[in-house]
Design a protein around this motif. Structure first.
Motif, short mmCIF file in Angstrom:
data_model
loop_
_atom_site.label_atom_id
_atom_site.label_comp_id
_atom_site.label_asym_id
_atom_site.label_seq_id
_atom_site.Cartn_x
_atom_site.Cartn_y
_atom_site.Cartn_z
N GLU A 67 0.84 -1.21 0.00
CA GLU A 67 0.00 0.00 0.00
C GLU A 67 0.87 1.25 0.00
O GLU A 67 0.61 2.19 -0.73
N GLN A 68 1.88 1.25 0.86
CA GLN A 68 2.79 2.40 0.96
C GLN A 68 3.92 2.29 -0.05
O GLN A 68 4.42 1.20 -0.30
N ILE A 69 4.31 3.42 -0.61
CA ILE A 69 5.46 3.45 -1.52
C ILE A 69 6.57 4.22 -0.80
O ILE A 69 6.36 5.36 -0.38
N ASP A 70 7.71 3.58 -0.62
CA ASP A 70 8.82 4.28 0.05
C ASP A 70 9.41 5.36 -0.85
O ASP A 70 9.69 6.47 -0.41
N VAL A 71 9.60 5.01 -2.12
CA VAL A 71 10.16 5.97 -3.07
C VAL A 71 9.40 5.89 -4.38
O VAL A 71 9.27 4.83 -4.97
N MET A 72 8.93 7.07 -4.80
CA MET A 72 8.31 7.18 -6.11
C MET A 72 9.32 7.91 -7.00
O MET A 72 9.84 8.96 -6.64
N LEU A 73 9.64 7.31 -8.15
CA LEU A 73 10.57 7.92 -9.11
C LEU A 73 9.76 8.35 -10.33
O LEU A 73 8.93 7.57 -10.81
N ILE A 74 9.99 9.57 -10.78
CA ILE A 74 9.18 10.07 -11.90
C ILE A 74 10.08 10.51 -13.06
O ILE A 74 11.13 11.11 -12.85
N GLY A 75 9.63 10.19 -14.28
CA GLY A 75 10.32 10.65 -15.48
C GLY A 75 9.31 10.73 -16.62
O GLY A 75 8.29 10.06 -16.59
N HIS A 76 9.60 11.57 -17.61
CA HIS A 76 8.66 11.68 -18.74
C HIS A 76 9.26 11.15 -20.03
O HIS A 76 10.48 11.21 -20.24
N MET A 77 8.39 10.62 -20.87
CA MET A 77 8.82 9.97 -22.12
C MET A 77 8.74 10.89 -23.33
O MET A 77 9.24 10.55 -24.39
N ASP A 78 8.09 12.05 -23.17
CA ASP A 78 7.92 12.94 -24.32
C ASP A 78 9.04 13.97 -24.43
O ASP A 78 9.78 14.21 -23.47
N THR A 79 9.17 14.55 -25.62
CA THR A 79 10.09 15.68 -25.84
C THR A 79 9.26 16.84 -26.37
O THR A 79 8.04 16.72 -26.55
N VAL A 80 9.92 17.97 -26.67
CA VAL A 80 9.20 19.13 -27.23
C VAL A 80 9.36 19.21 -28.74
O VAL A 80 8.88 20.15 -29.36
N PHE A 81 10.01 18.22 -29.34
CA PHE A 81 10.43 18.39 -30.75
C PHE A 81 9.44 17.81 -31.76
O PHE A 81 8.87 16.75 -31.54
N PRO A 82 9.26 18.51 -32.89
CA PRO A 82 8.31 18.04 -33.90
C PRO A 82 8.82 16.83 -34.67
O PRO A 82 10.02 16.53 -34.67
N VAL A 83 7.88 16.16 -35.33
CA VAL A 83 8.23 15.03 -36.20
C VAL A 83 9.21 15.52 -37.27
O VAL A 83 9.04 16.61 -37.82
N GLY A 84 10.26 14.75 -37.52
CA GLY A 84 11.28 15.14 -38.48
C GLY A 84 12.58 15.55 -37.82
O GLY A 84 13.63 15.62 -38.47
N THR A 85 12.53 15.80 -36.50
CA THR A 85 13.74 16.22 -35.79
C THR A 85 14.80 15.13 -35.80
O THR A 85 15.99 15.40 -36.01
N VAL A 86 14.37 13.88 -35.56
CA VAL A 86 15.34 12.79 -35.49
C VAL A 86 16.06 12.60 -36.83
O VAL A 86 17.28 12.37 -36.86
N ALA A 87 15.32 12.74 -37.92
CA ALA A 87 15.94 12.61 -39.25
C ALA A 87 16.99 13.71 -39.43
O ALA A 87 18.06 13.49 -40.01
#
Length: 373
Positions: A67-87
């Motif tokens: 029930e209790q969580i000793d440590v919650m770790l948070i991170g996000h999977m998104d970026t701010v970049f539009p499609v085509g940036t990786v290319a």
């Protein structure tokens, strides 16, 4: 287990070379699948969370029944970049830094968490209930994941956010709150030559609002309002019946922000130009994150961990918001910037300092071990 930078970068590359800007659901899904597999390989429980139009979130636990969580770790999977940036600019690295969209904000943070947990001593992990949450929409203010993150956080004793450490290696103890408003002004059109008196100018109303909003800024206390986008009108010879403004607000003091919010809403009741209607839409809001006594105890634990590893721990207060703001306002000790160091976030100059990767994995392991102790 000895750390191999080469292996780390090879594992990082497929997380960078995916267009996964917020609301790019296909890209987010690719990241979620990769992250899920890493934790399944560790034997952890992975729950996929539907975050609506933003796509998938992941809730990963080593003890799903606790029930209790000793440590919650948070991170996000998104970026701010539009499609085509990786290319245009896929991940690259030299002997000092790695580059690419999201390399420090915050794919390396996500990967550091995995590395730390992989290397943790089994007995120590047994003593801890850990929950790792990865959301798909932090870059737009976690609009579609906030409710879920908060529902998990209420059961957590500590929250660590793995956003990048600052360029100088500082962790983050405080973050400004933010809000964003879209103001819509509806007037009445008229011909500017024949009968301007019959019109009600939405642009004149907006202009008055801009001056009034600028008056609410207080540089000394750190409450700042910026009218950053305006548009309106259909032609110079028409009294404009429509105008729109987008306002960004940043603040340290949650009460002072509440007063500014109330003032903006009251202004809508008495337009400057009779006959213009104003609609106020608050599109995003994150309260400020300011350390409490409990947070200071957690900071001391991080500093002690750093000292034992020979890492000099420094702290910064920063203007940008993160998911740390959401949990801090619930009164849960929350620290941020536990990822490796980097800078140039949200730009083509974004980079990751390679020499900080392993020390920050060790720091995370040490902090978790101390919390377990």
């Amino acid at each position: 287990m000895s750390f191999s930078l080469q292996d780390y970068l090879e594992e990082l590359r497929p997380l960078i070379d995916v267009d996964c800007g917020t609301l790019t659901k296909e890209g987010i899904e690719v990241i979620a699948n990769q992250m899920e597999q890493k934790y399944v390989d560790l034997g952890w429980n992975v729950k996929r969370i539907d975050c609506g139009i933003a796509g998938t979130g992941l809730e990963v636990r080593n003890k799903p029944e606790a029930e209790q969580i000793d440590v919650m770790l948070i991170g996000h999977m998104d970026t701010v970049f539009p499609v085509g940036t990786v290319a245009a600019r896929p991940m690259t690295f030299d002997d000092k830094r790695a580059y690419g969209p999201g390399v420090s904000d915050m794919k390396s943070g996500l990967l550091n968490v995995v590395y730390a947990l992989r290397e943790m001593d089994k007995e120590t992990l047994e003593k801890l209930s850990i929950c790792v949450c990865m959301n798909p929409d932090e870059e737009i203010g976690s609009l579609h994941s906030e409710k879920w993150l908060k529902s998990v956080a209420v059961n957590a004793k500590n929250v660590l956010v793995a956003e990048a450490a600052r360029a100088d290696g500082s962790l983050v103890k405080a973050r400004k709150g933010m809000a964003r408003y879209r103001l819509t002004f509806a007037g009445k059109a008229a011909h500017a030559g024949n009968e301007p008196q019959n019109g009600r100018s939405a642009i004149t109303e907006m202009a008055n609002w801009i001056l009034a909003i600028n008056e609410l800024t207080n540089f000394e206390s750190g409450t700042t309002l910026n009218v950053g986008v305006v548009k309106g009108g259909a032609g110079a010879n028409i009294v404009p019946d429509h105008a729109e403004a987008v306002v960004d607000v940043r603040f340290w003091d949650n009460d002072e922000y509440a007063a500014a919010d109330a003032k903006i809403r009251t202004m809508a009741e008495t337009p400057f130009v009779d006959g213009v209607a104003i609609t106020i839409d608050r599109e995003a809001h994150k309260p400020s994150m300011v350390p409490s006594e409990k947070t200071e105890a957690l900071m001391a634990l991080v500093e002690e961990s750093g000292k034992e590893l020979g890492i000099d721990i420094t702290w910064q207060e920063v203007g940008g918001g993160s998911d740390a703001n959401l949990t801090a306002v619930l009164g849960i000790p929350t620290l941020d910037g536990l990822g490796p160091a980097g800078a140039g976030f949200h730009s083509a100059d974004e980079y990751l300092e390679l020499e900080t990767i392993e020390p920050r994995i060790q720091l995370l392991k040490k902090v978790l071990t101390k919390i377990a102790g």
